[in-house]
Design a protein around this motif. Sequence first.
Motif, PDB file in Angstrom:
ATOM      1  N   GLY A 123       4.610  11.374 -17.401  1.00  0.00           N
ATOM      2  CA  GLY A 123       4.392  12.638 -16.701  1.00  0.00           C
ATOM      3  C   GLY A 123       3.549  12.437 -15.463  1.00  0.00           C
ATOM      4  N   GLY A 124       3.754  13.324 -14.501  1.00  0.00           N
ATOM      5  CA  GLY A 124       3.064  13.219 -13.224  1.00  0.00           C
ATOM      6  C   GLY A 124       1.560  13.290 -13.316  1.00  0.00           C
ATOM      7  N   ASN A 125       1.027  14.130 -14.197  1.00  0.00           N
ATOM      8  CA  ASN A 125      -0.427  14.277 -14.261  1.00  0.00           C
ATOM      9  C   ASN A 125      -1.118  13.012 -14.741  1.00  0.00           C
ATOM     10  N   ALA A 126      -0.574  12.380 -15.772  1.00  0.00           N
ATOM     11  CA  ALA A 126      -1.191  11.167 -16.310  1.00  0.00           C
ATOM     12  C   ALA A 126      -1.146  10.017 -15.304  1.00  0.00           C
ATOM     13  N   ALA A 127      -0.106   9.979 -14.488  1.00  0.00           N
ATOM     14  CA  ALA A 127       0.066   8.877 -13.534  1.00  0.00           C
ATOM     15  C   ALA A 127      -0.437   9.223 -12.134  1.00  0.00           C
ATOM     16  N   ARG A 128      -0.952  10.421 -11.952  1.00  0.00           N
ATOM     17  CA  ARG A 128      -1.319  10.912 -10.616  1.00  0.00           C
ATOM     18  C   ARG A 128      -2.230   9.940  -9.864  1.00  0.00           C
ATOM     19  N   ARG A 129      -3.147   9.287 -10.553  1.00  0.00           N
ATOM     20  CA  ARG A 129      -4.070   8.378  -9.857  1.00  0.00           C
ATOM     21  C   ARG A 129      -3.372   7.134  -9.312  1.00  0.00           C
ATOM     22  N   PHE A 130      -2.147   6.883  -9.770  1.00  0.00           N
ATOM     23  CA  PHE A 130      -1.383   5.732  -9.290  1.00  0.00           C
ATOM     24  C   PHE A 130      -0.337   6.132  -8.243  1.00  0.00           C
ATOM     25  N   ARG A 131      -0.336   7.372  -7.869  1.00  0.00           N
ATOM     26  CA  ARG A 131       0.656   7.910  -6.937  1.00  0.00           C
ATOM     27  C   ARG A 131       0.394   7.388  -5.524  1.00  0.00           C
ATOM     28  N   THR A 132       1.468   6.957  -4.885  1.00  0.00           N
ATOM     29  CA  THR A 132       1.391   6.508  -3.499  1.00  0.00           C
ATOM     30  C   THR A 132       2.734   6.754  -2.824  1.00  0.00           C
ATOM     31  N   LEU A 133       2.756   6.588  -1.537  1.00  0.00           N
ATOM     32  CA  LEU A 133       4.013   6.695  -0.805  1.00  0.00           C
ATOM     33  C   LEU A 133       4.776   5.388  -1.006  1.00  0.00           C
ATOM     34  N   ILE A 134       6.030   5.492  -1.409  1.00  0.00           N
ATOM     35  CA  ILE A 134       6.853   4.296  -1.575  1.00  0.00           C
ATOM     36  C   ILE A 134       8.018   4.348  -0.597  1.00  0.00           C
ATOM     37  N   HIS A 135       8.477   3.171  -0.196  1.00  0.00           N
ATOM     38  CA  HIS A 135       9.621   3.093   0.715  1.00  0.00           C
ATOM     39  C   HIS A 135      10.864   3.648   0.028  1.00  0.00           C
ATOM     40  N   PHE A 156      14.337   4.951   5.826  1.00  0.00           N
ATOM     41  CA  PHE A 156      13.370   5.646   4.980  1.00  0.00           C
ATOM     42  C   PHE A 156      13.995   6.847   4.259  1.00  0.00           C
ATOM     43  N   GLN A 157      15.286   6.764   4.013  1.00  0.00           N
ATOM     44  CA  GLN A 157      16.032   7.835   3.374  1.00  0.00           C
ATOM     45  C   GLN A 157      15.478   8.199   2.001  1.00  0.00           C
ATOM     46  N   TRP A 158      14.964   7.228   1.253  1.00  0.00           N
ATOM     47  CA  TRP A 158      14.489   7.467  -0.112  1.00  0.00           C
ATOM     48  C   TRP A 158      12.975   7.407  -0.223  1.00  0.00           C
ATOM     49  N   THR A 159      12.281   7.499   0.903  1.00  0.00           N
ATOM     50  CA  THR A 159      10.824   7.461   0.886  1.00  0.00           C
ATOM     51  C   THR A 159      10.283   8.727   0.226  1.00  0.00           C
ATOM     52  N   GLY A 160       9.294   8.528  -0.608  1.00  0.00           N
ATOM     53  CA  GLY A 160       8.671   9.649  -1.297  1.00  0.00           C
ATOM     54  C   GLY A 160       7.514   9.154  -2.134  1.00  0.00           C
ATOM     55  N   TRP A 161       7.070   9.993  -3.040  1.00  0.00           N
ATOM     56  CA  TRP A 161       5.922   9.658  -3.883  1.00  0.00           C
ATOM     57  C   TRP A 161       6.384   8.941  -5.136  1.00  0.00           C
ATOM     58  N   GLY A 162       5.639   7.917  -5.512  1.00  0.00           N
ATOM     59  CA  GLY A 162       6.005   7.164  -6.699  1.00  0.00           C
ATOM     60  C   GLY A 162       4.950   6.148  -7.047  1.00  0.00           C
ATOM     61  N   LEU A 163       5.333   5.221  -7.883  1.00  0.00           N
ATOM     62  CA  LEU A 163       4.455   4.126  -8.296  1.00  0.00           C
ATOM     63  C   LEU A 163       4.768   2.902  -7.449  1.00  0.00           C
TER      64      LEU A 163
END
Length: 191
Positions: A123-135, A156-163
């Motif tokens: 889930g997003g909340n548990a992993a939020r501290r590891f969230r970054t912009l990914i290519h 950068f078509q698939w750039t967004g937030w992730g691990l």
Amino acid sequence: SPYLPQARRSLAALARLHAFFWEGGAFSTSGGEAAAELEAAVWPAGMYTQPSMQPAAQFDRLAAKYTEHSERLGPRFHAAEDLAGVDSERLQTLGQRLQRVARDAAAESHPFDDVAAGAGGAGGNAARRFRTLIHGDPKAANLLLHEGGAVGFIDFQWTGWGLAATDVAHHVCAAFAPDALAQEGALLDHY
């Protein structure tokens, strides 16, 4: 390996990207209007492999597709040097075992994806501290290596937030020359 310096440079470029946009870092805490604009401009969950971008039936067909590919490759697959010593029954049931864990693995590796979150992952909340912009698609075709040492990314078509780990894993699998993979541990340490 002649490709080792290139692999190190590309991983360092990804590390800089991930570090700059890391949740809780300077950009996310004091980026102000620029941070808000970026948040609105990119995918809430980056990478084209995110579960919400995949047909739901894909998870249910994994075992059958594995069997189909295994049979199509036939003796060459089962005789592959890399599979020497692998129990044949474990090899035959690999597709079934992958299918059993696929949804949970997708949820764990894409915690900011709404579909994955519904599958019972971290889930997003548990992993939020590891969230970054990914290519989102750091394959070789989207990588520019200048002779002077500079590294650039395109598409950068698939750039967004992730691990960051999902970006790095995709990069290792889709951009490294096979002989560079022999140094995988050292390259990941370099990252």
